[in-house]
Design a protein around this motif. Structure first.
Motif, mmCIF file in Angstrom:
data_model
loop_
_atom_site.group_PDB
_atom_site.id
_atom_site.type_symbol
_atom_site.label_atom_id
_atom_site.label_comp_id
_atom_site.label_asym_id
_atom_site.label_seq_id
_atom_site.Cartn_x
_atom_site.Cartn_y
_atom_site.Cartn_z
ATOM 1 N N ALA A 117 -0.586 -17.263 1.048
ATOM 2 C CA ALA A 117 -0.976 -15.876 1.305
ATOM 3 C C ALA A 117 -0.063 -14.920 0.550
ATOM 4 N N LEU A 118 1.227 -15.206 0.529
ATOM 5 C CA LEU A 118 2.172 -14.328 -0.160
ATOM 6 C C LEU A 118 1.912 -14.303 -1.661
ATOM 7 N N GLU A 119 1.496 -15.420 -2.219
ATOM 8 C CA GLU A 119 1.129 -15.441 -3.639
ATOM 9 C C GLU A 119 -0.046 -14.498 -3.901
ATOM 10 N N GLU A 120 -1.006 -14.477 -2.972
ATOM 11 C CA GLU A 120 -2.155 -13.587 -3.114
ATOM 12 C C GLU A 120 -1.727 -12.129 -2.942
ATOM 13 N N PHE A 121 -0.792 -11.880 -2.026
ATOM 14 C CA PHE A 121 -0.269 -10.517 -1.855
ATOM 15 C C PHE A 121 0.394 -10.058 -3.158
ATOM 16 N N ALA A 122 1.169 -10.960 -3.772
ATOM 17 C CA ALA A 122 1.875 -10.619 -5.007
ATOM 18 C C ALA A 122 0.888 -10.325 -6.142
ATOM 19 N N ARG A 123 -0.247 -10.993 -6.115
ATOM 20 C CA ARG A 123 -1.255 -10.761 -7.169
ATOM 21 C C ARG A 123 -1.740 -9.319 -7.190
ATOM 22 N N VAL A 124 -1.912 -8.742 -6.005
ATOM 23 C CA VAL A 124 -2.464 -7.387 -5.952
ATOM 24 C C VAL A 124 -1.376 -6.320 -5.855
ATOM 25 N N SER A 125 -0.099 -6.712 -5.912
ATOM 26 C CA SER A 125 1.005 -5.747 -5.823
ATOM 27 C C SER A 125 1.745 -5.640 -7.147
ATOM 28 N N THR A 126 2.118 -4.426 -7.496
ATOM 29 C CA THR A 126 2.920 -4.206 -8.696
ATOM 30 C C THR A 126 4.415 -4.212 -8.404
ATOM 31 N N ASP A 127 4.786 -4.161 -7.117
ATOM 32 C CA ASP A 127 6.206 -4.008 -6.803
ATOM 33 C C ASP A 127 6.648 -4.845 -5.604
ATOM 34 N N LEU A 128 6.349 -4.381 -4.366
ATOM 35 C CA LEU A 128 6.897 -5.030 -3.177
ATOM 36 C C LEU A 128 5.840 -5.739 -2.346
ATOM 37 N N VAL A 129 6.283 -6.808 -1.701
ATOM 38 C CA VAL A 129 5.526 -7.504 -0.660
ATOM 39 C C VAL A 129 6.440 -7.596 0.554
ATOM 40 N N ALA A 130 5.911 -7.310 1.749
ATOM 41 C CA ALA A 130 6.733 -7.339 2.960
ATOM 42 C C ALA A 130 5.970 -8.009 4.093
ATOM 43 N N ALA A 131 6.713 -8.678 4.965
ATOM 44 C CA ALA A 131 6.113 -9.311 6.144
ATOM 45 C C ALA A 131 6.963 -8.987 7.362
ATOM 46 N N VAL A 132 6.299 -8.648 8.443
ATOM 47 C CA VAL A 132 6.959 -8.373 9.729
ATOM 48 C C VAL A 132 6.544 -9.502 10.659
ATOM 49 N N GLU A 133 7.425 -10.486 10.854
ATOM 50 C CA GLU A 133 7.049 -11.706 11.577
ATOM 51 C C GLU A 133 7.980 -11.960 12.762
ATOM 52 N N PRO A 134 7.410 -12.356 13.915
ATOM 53 C CA PRO A 134 8.237 -12.607 15.093
ATOM 54 C C PRO A 134 8.812 -14.017 15.111
#
Length: 272
Positions: A117-134
């Motif tokens: 999923a993070l790889e897919e997030f990075a595909r559509v982002s030019t800069d930052l990816v963030a996750a808020v996980e418990p």
């Protein structure tokens, strides 16, 4: 991926960022122009992002559950309407480099492969990816009903042993970021504290009634039995759980019941 009801999301996410938004500072929201909230559910985080972002920023919410998106749109009262779009976290319906920040909250813990999923997030982002996980293994409860903390810890252990994904991901999300090729910039902890005390809300009264009939455990029965918990062990736990629920209701009737639950969340920020 696990599915969640509108009432569940409201109960678990309501007021999460009311006390402090300091843990979101590494996202530099005031500098962002296009923000995507993946797995937005009923839009709680989307609205926080909209409030914290610059006046010219666009915030988009995305979720695979169209019923939750409809509820999110109904609740959107930010002034600037937030577009809510249907889409899979592993196949986002956006071109490359569409956003300068992609963020999710309590999504990776429900995915069998968070790095994908993070790889897919990075595909559509030019800069930052963030996750808020418990880290759901580190939840702390302080209750005026003596047995509540002990039984919740027992139920939590059984649930963690049976659930197929890492719902205790927490700060370990940084490992998934690294596997996805993201450079981890910062990790911050934020404890979401939920308090129940007089006068009791409708939600608190409903939660007490669900305890008294064992409804919450019934919802998770299949997951618990997928681990080491036996049928007899589950029945014993549910019996004790229902008795605890009746004690909660009794204390509520005399306005003596108090409960504080602290869930540790970790904000992990990576650069594409």
């Amino acid at each position: 991926m696990r599915e969640f009801s509108e009432s569940y999301l409201e109960r678990t996410r309501e007021g999460m960022w009311d006390d402090s938004r300091e843990a979101l500072e590494p996202l530099a929201l005031e500098t962002r122009s296009r923000i995507l909230d993946v797995g937005c559910g009923t839009g709680e985080l989307s609205r926080v992002l909209r409030e914290e972002a610059g006046d010219d920023a666009t915030v988009v919410g995305c979720d695979a559950d169209l019923d939750l998106l409809a509820a999110a749109a109904d609740r959107d009262s930010t002034g600037d309407s937030i577009p809510f779009v249907g889409g899979d976290a592993l196949q986002l319906p956006f071109p490359d480099d569409t956003f300068d920040l992609v963020v999710c909250q309590a999504l990776l813990i429900n995915l069998p492969d968070p790095a994908a999923a993070l790889e897919e997030f990075a595909r559509v982002s030019t800069d930052l990816v963030a996750a808020v996980e418990p880290d759901n293994a580190a939840v702390e409860i302080d209750s005026s009903v003596e047995s509540e903390d002990r039984l919740e810890r027992r139920a939590r252990r059984a649930y963690l042993a049976g659930v197929p994904t890492n719902v205790a991901l927490g700060a370990d999300a940084r490992e998934a970021f690294e596997r996805a090729g993201l450079e981890v910039c910062e990790t911050r902890r934020y404890d979401h504290v939920r308090t129940v005390e007089p006068p009791y809300s409708e939600g608190a009264l409903l939660a007490a009634r669900r305890k008294a009939i064992g409804a919450g455990l019934a919802d998770d029965r299949e997951t618990m039995l997928s681990g080491a918990l036996t049928e007899s062990g589950y029945d014993d736990l549910r019996s004790a759980w229902r008795e605890m629920g009746r004690d909660v209701i009794e204390q509520m009737e005399s306005r003596e019941y108090c409960r504080e639950e602290a869930v540790p969340f970790f904000v992990v920020v990576g650069r594409v």
